[in-house]
Enzyme design. Structure first.
Site, PDB file in Angstrom:
ATOM      1  N   CYS A  12     -31.164  18.018 -49.609  1.00  0.00           N
ATOM      2  CA  CYS A  12     -31.832  17.230 -50.021  1.00  0.00           C
ATOM      3  C   CYS A  12     -32.629  17.211 -51.272  1.00  0.00           C
ATOM      4  CB  CYS A  12     -33.144  17.096 -48.645  1.00  0.00           C
ATOM      5  SG  CYS A  12     -34.395  15.826 -49.172  1.00  0.00           S
TER       6      CYS A  12
ATOM      7  N   CYS B 245     -36.173  16.593 -51.685  1.00  0.00           N
ATOM      8  CA  CYS B 245     -37.378  17.324 -50.990  1.00  0.00           C
ATOM      9  C   CYS B 245     -37.316  18.841 -51.717  1.00  0.00           C
ATOM     10  CB  CYS B 245     -36.817  17.809 -49.623  1.00  0.00           C
ATOM     11  SG  CYS B 245     -36.012  16.237 -48.538  1.00  0.00           S
ATOM     12  N   ASP B 246     -36.248  19.436 -52.268  1.00  0.00           N
ATOM     13  CA  ASP B 246     -36.311  20.676 -52.841  1.00  0.00           C
ATOM     14  C   ASP B 246     -35.851  20.739 -54.111  1.00  0.00           C
ATOM     15  OD1 ASP B 246     -36.614  21.358 -50.194  1.00  0.00           O
ATOM     16  OD2 ASP B 246     -34.491  21.568 -49.801  1.00  0.00           O
TER      17      ASP B 246
END
Ligand code: NAP
Length: 335
Positions: free
Chosen positions: A166, A169-170
């Protein structure tokens, strides 16, 4: 004194019996809720749209979601640029808007996980992880899909510690660093594009010459100075070296990066449907046009459904069609 003691003991036994009975009755009540018209499993765009349509058709609808993750997979998409009327909206915000729409209609949402589904002669029983059991005249299954995992030597140890699925997200963890994206679909292309704005260098590694993802995005990537596209190449092995990861390619080349983003497709969450409805060879639900499966009253919608195009808009359309079909089924079979 003995007489009083015996009366007290008898009274105690009666209280105990009453408590046991109460607990038993509560267990039954907890475990068996009222019969719903429509039980929707999954709260992504397909599930939420189905819930909106079912509620507006005046049906008793319950939306079941495993855990609140910002309305499913869409929340991970950094930018959705193909949903009409909302160009460039983030997947998370689009998901929030869907969910708020459902809440505004006072759709009942239950956070729990379906562990098994049984079809009785006239309705469905859905066992939940919490131990409860739900009953519904119809079920719309829209549980979506999960990320296909990289299965190469060294990958297991790096899951969550160097390999991510992701970017939104990261991605920020790799500011000014080097990253590799593996895959050739829309997710891989979108991920590589987003990372090119964050990272010093991005390698996009695809096992074939041609990409499944959008031509326009590929063209944008080809123009990026910090993106290297490596075609017809497989990653054979990964090794963690301090804070860096070494990628061993089948061409013999080795790359050093700080993070890997695997975008190698999705797997439908249909484990619990085996034996209940027909699935295709990849595990997707085989359905008719309106989502009807091989089990009467059971509909598939969104990414779990066999089909070529898997987008937010097709998921939403699936949800609408399935809820409309479910409403018609209830009218024909229960009124
Ligand atoms: P996808 O389209 O299935 O692409 C997966 C890619 O990973 C393919 O290129 C595949 O290679 C490659 N792959 C599969 N297994 C692999 C392995 N073991 N090792 C290396 N490579 C592997 O998946 P996706 O990109 O996640 O997209 C899923 C769906 O969501 C698609 O329908 C997509 O269009 C949609 N989506 C749309 C958008 C958008 O519209 N903005 C954004 C994201 C996703 P091959 O090509 O050789 O099979």
């Amino acid at each position: 004194f003995l007489c009083i003691r015996q009366v007290l003991l008898l009274y105690g036994s009666i209280i105990d019996m009453k408590n046991i009975l109460n607990r038993y009755v509560n267990m039954i009540n907890d475990g068996r809720e009222k019969m719903r018209d429509v039980l929707i499993i999954g709260s992504g765009p397909a599930g939420i749209t189905a819930a909106i349509y079912a509620k507006r058709a005046n049906l008793d609808v319950l939306l079941l979601e495993k855990e609140y993750e910002g309305t499913g997979q869409i929340a991970e998409s950094p930018c959705v640029d193909n949903y009409p009327g909302l160009p460039g909206i983030s997947g998370y915000e689009l998901g929030e808007r869907f969910l708020n729409h459902a809440k505004k209609l006072e759709i009942e949402i239950l956070e729990d996980e379906a562990k098994g589904i049984t079809k009785t002669e006239k309705y469905f029983q859905v066992e939940l992880k919490s131990g409860s059991c739900l009953e519904a005249k119809t079920v719309i299954y829209a549980a979506g899909a999960s990320h296909r995992r990289l299965m190469i030597p060294g990958s297991k140890k790096l899951e969550g510690n160097g390999i991510s699925y992701c970017v939104s997200c990261d991605g920020a963890f790799y500011q000014g660093k080097d990253a590799a994206v593996i895959g050739g679909g829309n997710t891989a292309l979108d991920d590589a594009l987003l990372l090119s704005e964050i990272c010093r260098k991005v390698f996009l590694i695809h096992r074939r010459e041609s990409f499944r993802g959008a031509y326009g995005t590929l063209k944008l990537l080809e123009k990026k100075k910090n993106v290297e596209i490596i075609r017809s190449t497989e990653v054979k092995k990964l090794e963690k070296r301090g804070r860096e990861i070494q990628l061993f390619l089948d061409s013999g080349r080795e790359l050093t990066v700080h993070g890997i983003f695997a975008a190698i497709g999705m797997q439908p969450r249909t484990e619990i449907l085996k034996g209940l409805v027909n699935l295709d060879k990849n595990g997707y639900i085989q359905t008719e046009e309106e989502g009807l499966t091989s089990a009467e009253g059971f509909y598939g919608a969104g990414d779990v459904r066999a089909g070529k195009l898997r987008q937010v808009i097709t998921a939403a359309a699936d949800g609408a069609a399935a809820a409309t079909a479910a409403a018609r089924y209830i009218l024909e079979h229960y009124q």
